[in-house]
Design a protein around this motif. Structure first.
Motif, PDB file in Angstrom:
ATOM      1  N   THR A 152       0.830  -1.203   0.000  1.00 55.74           N
ATOM      2  CA  THR A 152       0.000   0.000   0.000  1.00 55.74           C
ATOM      3  C   THR A 152       0.863   1.250   0.000  1.00 55.74           C
ATOM      4  OG1 THR A 152      -1.732  -1.162   1.232  1.00 55.74           O
ATOM      5  CG2 THR A 152      -1.799   1.245   1.272  1.00 55.74           C
ATOM      6  N   GLN A 153       1.913   1.233   0.806  1.00 56.34           N
ATOM      7  CA  GLN A 153       2.823   2.384   0.875  1.00 56.34           C
ATOM      8  C   GLN A 153       3.528   2.612  -0.458  1.00 56.34           C
ATOM      9  OE1 GLN A 153       5.601   2.043   4.119  1.00 56.34           O
ATOM     10  NE2 GLN A 153       6.340   4.147   3.912  1.00 56.34           N
ATOM     11  N   ALA A 154       3.942   1.516  -1.100  1.00 56.93           N
ATOM     12  CA  ALA A 154       4.627   1.627  -2.398  1.00 56.93           C
ATOM     13  C   ALA A 154       3.695   2.221  -3.447  1.00 56.93           C
ATOM     14  CB  ALA A 154       5.121   0.248  -2.844  1.00 56.93           C
ATOM     15  N   LEU A 155       2.470   1.748  -3.489  1.00 57.73           N
ATOM     16  CA  LEU A 155       1.505   2.259  -4.469  1.00 57.73           C
ATOM     17  C   LEU A 155       1.193   3.731  -4.204  1.00 57.73           C
ATOM     18  CD1 LEU A 155      -0.259   1.563  -6.891  1.00 57.73           C
ATOM     19  CD2 LEU A 155      -2.069   0.883  -5.306  1.00 57.73           C
ATOM     20  N   HIS A 156       1.113   4.099  -2.931  1.00 56.69           N
ATOM     21  CA  HIS A 156       0.847   5.490  -2.566  1.00 56.69           C
ATOM     22  C   HIS A 156       1.980   6.398  -3.059  1.00 56.69           C
ATOM     23  CE1 HIS A 156      -0.494   8.949  -0.235  1.00 56.69           C
ATOM     24  NE2 HIS A 156       0.732   9.046   0.278  1.00 56.69           N
ATOM     25  N   LEU A 157       3.230   5.961  -2.875  1.00 56.63           N
ATOM     26  CA  LEU A 157       4.373   6.751  -3.356  1.00 56.63           C
ATOM     27  C   LEU A 157       4.375   6.840  -4.886  1.00 56.63           C
ATOM     28  CD1 LEU A 157       7.219   5.429  -1.011  1.00 56.63           C
ATOM     29  CD2 LEU A 157       6.311   7.755  -1.073  1.00 56.63           C
ATOM     30  N   LEU A 158       4.062   5.724  -5.535  1.00 57.32           N
ATOM     31  CA  LEU A 158       4.018   5.720  -6.997  1.00 57.32           C
ATOM     32  C   LEU A 158       3.032   6.770  -7.507  1.00 57.32           C
ATOM     33  CD1 LEU A 158       4.897   4.171  -9.670  1.00 57.32           C
ATOM     34  CD2 LEU A 158       2.753   2.893  -9.393  1.00 57.32           C
ATOM     35  N   GLN A 159       1.883   6.842  -6.851  1.00 52.05           N
ATOM     36  CA  GLN A 159       0.834   7.745  -7.321  1.00 52.05           C
ATOM     37  C   GLN A 159       1.080   9.194  -6.912  1.00 52.05           C
ATOM     38  OE1 GLN A 159      -2.502   5.723  -5.542  1.00 52.05           O
ATOM     39  NE2 GLN A 159      -2.799   4.362  -7.300  1.00 52.05           N
ATOM     40  N   THR A 160       1.483   9.405  -5.676  1.00 50.16           N
ATOM     41  CA  THR A 160       1.589  10.781  -5.185  1.00 50.16           C
ATOM     42  C   THR A 160       2.916  11.444  -5.534  1.00 50.16           C
ATOM     43  OG1 THR A 160       2.394   9.998  -3.032  1.00 50.16           O
ATOM     44  CG2 THR A 160       0.007  10.368  -3.268  1.00 50.16           C
ATOM     45  N   VAL A 161       4.012  10.683  -5.505  1.00 50.55           N
ATOM     46  CA  VAL A 161       5.327  11.264  -5.795  1.00 50.55           C
ATOM     47  C   VAL A 161       5.608  11.251  -7.298  1.00 50.55           C
ATOM     48  CG1 VAL A 161       7.823  11.046  -5.449  1.00 50.55           C
ATOM     49  CG2 VAL A 161       6.252  10.639  -3.538  1.00 50.55           C
ATOM     50  N   PHE A 162       5.429  10.078  -7.930  1.00 48.54           N
ATOM     51  CA  PHE A 162       5.803   9.947  -9.341  1.00 48.54           C
ATOM     52  C   PHE A 162       4.628  10.177 -10.292  1.00 48.54           C
ATOM     53  CE2 PHE A 162       8.899   7.584  -6.861  1.00 48.54           C
ATOM     54  CZ  PHE A 162      10.099   8.097  -7.353  1.00 48.54           C
ATOM     55  N   GLY A 163       3.409  10.123  -9.755  1.00 48.49           N
ATOM     56  CA  GLY A 163       2.247  10.477 -10.558  1.00 48.49           C
ATOM     57  C   GLY A 163       1.743   9.396 -11.496  1.00 48.49           C
ATOM     58  N   TYR A 164       2.089   8.137 -11.220  1.00 52.39           N
ATOM     59  CA  TYR A 164       1.613   7.039 -12.078  1.00 52.39           C
ATOM     60  C   TYR A 164       0.526   6.257 -11.346  1.00 52.39           C
ATOM     61  CZ  TYR A 164       5.838   8.143 -14.671  1.00 52.39           C
ATOM     62  OH  TYR A 164       6.806   8.808 -15.373  1.00 52.39           O
ATOM     63  N   PRO A 165      -0.535   5.850 -12.049  1.00 59.15           N
ATOM     64  CA  PRO A 165      -1.668   5.212 -11.372  1.00 59.15           C
ATOM     65  C   PRO A 165      -1.398   3.801 -10.879  1.00 59.15           C
ATOM     66  CG  PRO A 165      -2.036   5.281 -13.750  1.00 59.15           C
ATOM     67  CD  PRO A 165      -0.800   6.088 -13.481  1.00 59.15           C
ATOM     68  N   ALA A 166      -0.540   3.048 -11.595  1.00 59.53           N
ATOM     69  CA  ALA A 166      -0.315   1.645 -11.209  1.00 59.53           C
ATOM     70  C   ALA A 166       1.067   1.192 -11.673  1.00 59.53           C
ATOM     71  CB  ALA A 166      -1.389   0.756 -11.829  1.00 59.53           C
ATOM     72  N   PHE A 167       1.579   0.163 -11.007  1.00 61.12           N
ATOM     73  CA  PHE A 167       2.857  -0.411 -11.427  1.00 61.12           C
ATOM     74  C   PHE A 167       2.690  -1.138 -12.757  1.00 61.12           C
ATOM     75  CE2 PHE A 167       3.810  -0.235  -6.789  1.00 61.12           C
ATOM     76  CZ  PHE A 167       4.988   0.483  -6.875  1.00 61.12           C
ATOM     77  N   ARG A 168       3.765  -1.177 -13.546  1.00 59.77           N
ATOM     78  CA  ARG A 168       3.763  -1.897 -14.811  1.00 59.77           C
ATOM     79  C   ARG A 168       4.503  -3.212 -14.655  1.00 59.77           C
ATOM     80  NH1 ARG A 168       6.263   1.457 -19.490  1.00 59.77           N
ATOM     81  NH2 ARG A 168       7.527   2.453 -17.888  1.00 59.77           N
TER      82      ARG A 168
END
Length: 611
Positions: free
Chosen positions: A10-26
């Motif tokens: 959950t923390q990783a996904l939150h950073l991906l979205q809020t810091v890097f601006g991507y909706p989901a991991f590829r």
């Protein structure tokens, strides 16, 4: 344990979205991040543009301490740090370009754990001072980027990489993640052995880059063919042209400039300041064509390179794949174009034979060259051939030159026998040009001098042009039926493999010669043409306006335009037409820091344009 795992994800996904601006991991990004966050070692093979950086950046933000990134790319560290600063990540580098005071400042931040990521070159990392610094620094992880540099058989070998096993020996509890875009099984095994990653989990993503079209043409006049290709398909686009020698780099850049193309040279023989200046222009300006030796390119993060061209044959499929992978990092269509001829085969074989390396190294390099020649001469899909080399099965792509215009094969046994017989009858003492003159029945002074016009094979190939015979001879050399004696004026020799062909015991299939097609000029292929879902007229106009805004913003920040936003993000903004910060928040590539920095400007610009 399950709740902790869920919390980390959950923390990783939150950073991906809020810091890097991507909706989901590829692809496998999420699994890799989770594995490293939990303290596991990893070997990651992911194609250029596949998102390798996030695999260590996000774990470094989650884990306690500083993420140490080992990178051989001193010239690019500033851009990497600038890109992280744009999204609000505390990053820095330690290298020889800094003042002593600046290095002291960063070292203090590291000891205090007040920085997220630090990029360090392997040469510096191996110094006693740096190792002592790491021993008093709280470390989150070690990321070893461009890990293929550890391979002594590879095209980018760096001796300092072999010493990086010290990280495991000195810091056994710190997770290590080794990353590369290219590695065949032999190179993977060497990475694992030399970096002591025997217990690491391996993540191998697909090597396929479906947005890249592979095209290899018969070399006639290489520079003119290159110019026709650029003018017809990539006028005004950013691209890279690879040449084998420094002299050819300089001459090609000058030739392109004389023909109206903004081209810059780059090779190891240039002054460092000139190299750095040209690289900075390539990264920060649009439409620059860089002509270079393989000294240029590793780690280049410019997303809108629309083509990579080779005027000389690469030494291996790994090198070719690595170099062509610098095109189309944004996922939009790109071209990998190469002009290839007989002299390329002769030159590469000579370089291996004349090198001072031991016989084992020469044998490995010879096998890699044979695989590269196989790609050039294949009658089948080029993409299938490349992926098969990396151990991945695939179907014909329908997008490379051999799929779009399938080559015609024929029983080349008789043609081969004519060449082999002529080489034998001139006592295996003459180079390609003379042998072809004899086959075609050309009465040159040299042919008459040696009375080769009296040979039974004189003129038996008069029905074919010099270019056709050169193409056939090239294939025989590639197949190992003919060798070249570089110590004896590049004279052609028969090999043991030629005997059954001469006797008619073995039949061979060859590619039928095809004269290079004249380049057909296409309508300018803009970013709009390359996108999968084209913008309508209004959205295209907004996109162009956003690009202009990005150029001005990048100049004000003294950074590369793509560090502000990629074209893909600008296209999404143009399509979404956000009227508020909340509307902009969901756009891929717009994280919290960029929203704060540029959100109000972008919303105002869109509103202004629509009104």
């Amino acid at each position: 344990m399950q709740s902790n795992l869920s919390s980390a994800q959950t923390q990783a996904l939150h950073l991906l979205q809020t810091v890097f601006g991507y909706p989901a991991f590829r692809s496998q990004q999420g699994q890799i991040v989770d594995h490293v966050v939990r303290g596991g070692d990893a070997l990651v093979l992911m194609p250029t543009g596949g998102g390798k950086s996030l695999c260590y950046q996000i774990p470094a933000l989650i884990r306690h301490g500083v993420g140490i990134v080992v990178s051989p790319l001193i010239a690019l560290m500033q851009d990497q740090v600038d890109a992280l600063a744009e999204v609000g990540v505390r990053a820095a580098f330690l290298n020889s370009t800094q003042s002593f005071d600046e290095a002291l400042r960063i070292e203090k931040l590291m000891r205090n754990g007040e920085i997220d990521l630090v990029y360090i070159a392997p040469e510096r990392l191996m110094t006693q001072r740096c190792l002592e610094l790491l021993s008093v620094t709280p470390i989150a992880l070690f990321a070893i980027d461009e890990a293929h540099c550890v391979s002594q058989w590879g095209h980018d070998f760096r001796p300092e990489y072999i010493k990086l096993s010290v990280l495991h020996e000195r810091f056994p509890s710190i997770p290590r993640i080794a990353l590369t875009a290219t590695a065949d099984q032999q190179t993977r095994d060497e990475i694992i052995h030399r970096l002591q990653l025997e217990n690491a989990m391996q993540f191998v993503a697909s090597f396929d880059r479906p947005n890249i079209r592979y095209q290899i043409v018969e070399k006639a006049n290489g520079r003119k063919q290159l110019l026709d290709f650029i003018q017809a398909q990539h006028a005004g686009d950013a691209g890279i042209v690879y040449c084998l020698s420094r002299k050819k780099v300089e001459e090609t850049a000058e030739f392109l400039k004389e023909n109206g193309i903004t081209a810059l040279p780059y090779h190891a023989g240039m002054e460092q300041a000139d190299r750095s200046r040209n690289q900075a222009r390539f990264l920060r300006e649009d439409g620059i064509v860089m002509t270079a030796t393989i000294a240029f390119g590793m780690g280049i993060d410019k997303p809108d390179v629309r083509f990579v061209a080779h005027l000389d044959l690469p030494k291996s499929i790994e090198g070719y794949y690595q170099e062509t992978g610098r095109a189309g990092r944004d996922g939009a269509n790109a071209n990998a174009w190469m002009a290839y001829g007989l002299q390329d085969v002769v030159q590469q074989r000579r370089m291996i034979d004349e090198s001072e390396a031991n016989e084992t190294f020469k044998r490995v390099q010879g096998a890699k060259l044979d695989a590269m020649l196989g790609l050039c001469e294949t009658l089948n899909c080029r993409r299938v051939h490349i992926l098969d080399y990396f151990g991945q099965e695939s179907e014909p792509c329908g997008n490379c030159d051999t799929c779009l215009s399938p080559p015609i094969s024929f029983d080349g046994t008789i043609a081969a026998q004519k060449i082999l017989s002529t080489i034998y009858r001139v006592d295996q003492r003459f180079a390609a040009g003379h042998v072809i003159d004899v086959i075609r029945g050309i009465d040159t002074d040299r042919v008459k001098q040696w009375r080769h016009d009296q040979l039974s094979t004189f003129g038996i190939g008069s029905d074919k042009s010099e270019a056709e015979w050169r193409a056939l001879l090239r294939q025989l050399i590639a197949l190992g039926l003919v060798s070249v004696d570089y110590d004896n004026f590049s004279s052609l020799k028969l090999t043991e493999n030629s005997r059954p062909v001469l006797r008619g015991e073995t039949r061979i299939q060859l590619r039928q010669y095809k004269k290079a097609d004249k380049a057909v000029k296409h309508k300018r292929q803009s970013a709009r043409d390359f996108s999968e879902t084209n913008l309508n007229d209004q959205e295209q106009a907004i996109f162009e306006r956003l690009r202009w805004w990005r150029v001005e913003t990048a100049k004000a920040h003294n950074t590369a335009a793509f560090i502000i936003f990629h074209d893909t993000t600008l296209r999404e903004i143009a399509r979404a037409k956000p009227r508020s910060l909340d509307d902009l928040r969901g756009v891929s590539g717009v994280g919290a820091k960029k929203l704060e920095s540029y959100g109000t400007e972008l919303v105002s610009l869109i509103a202004e344009f629509i009104e």
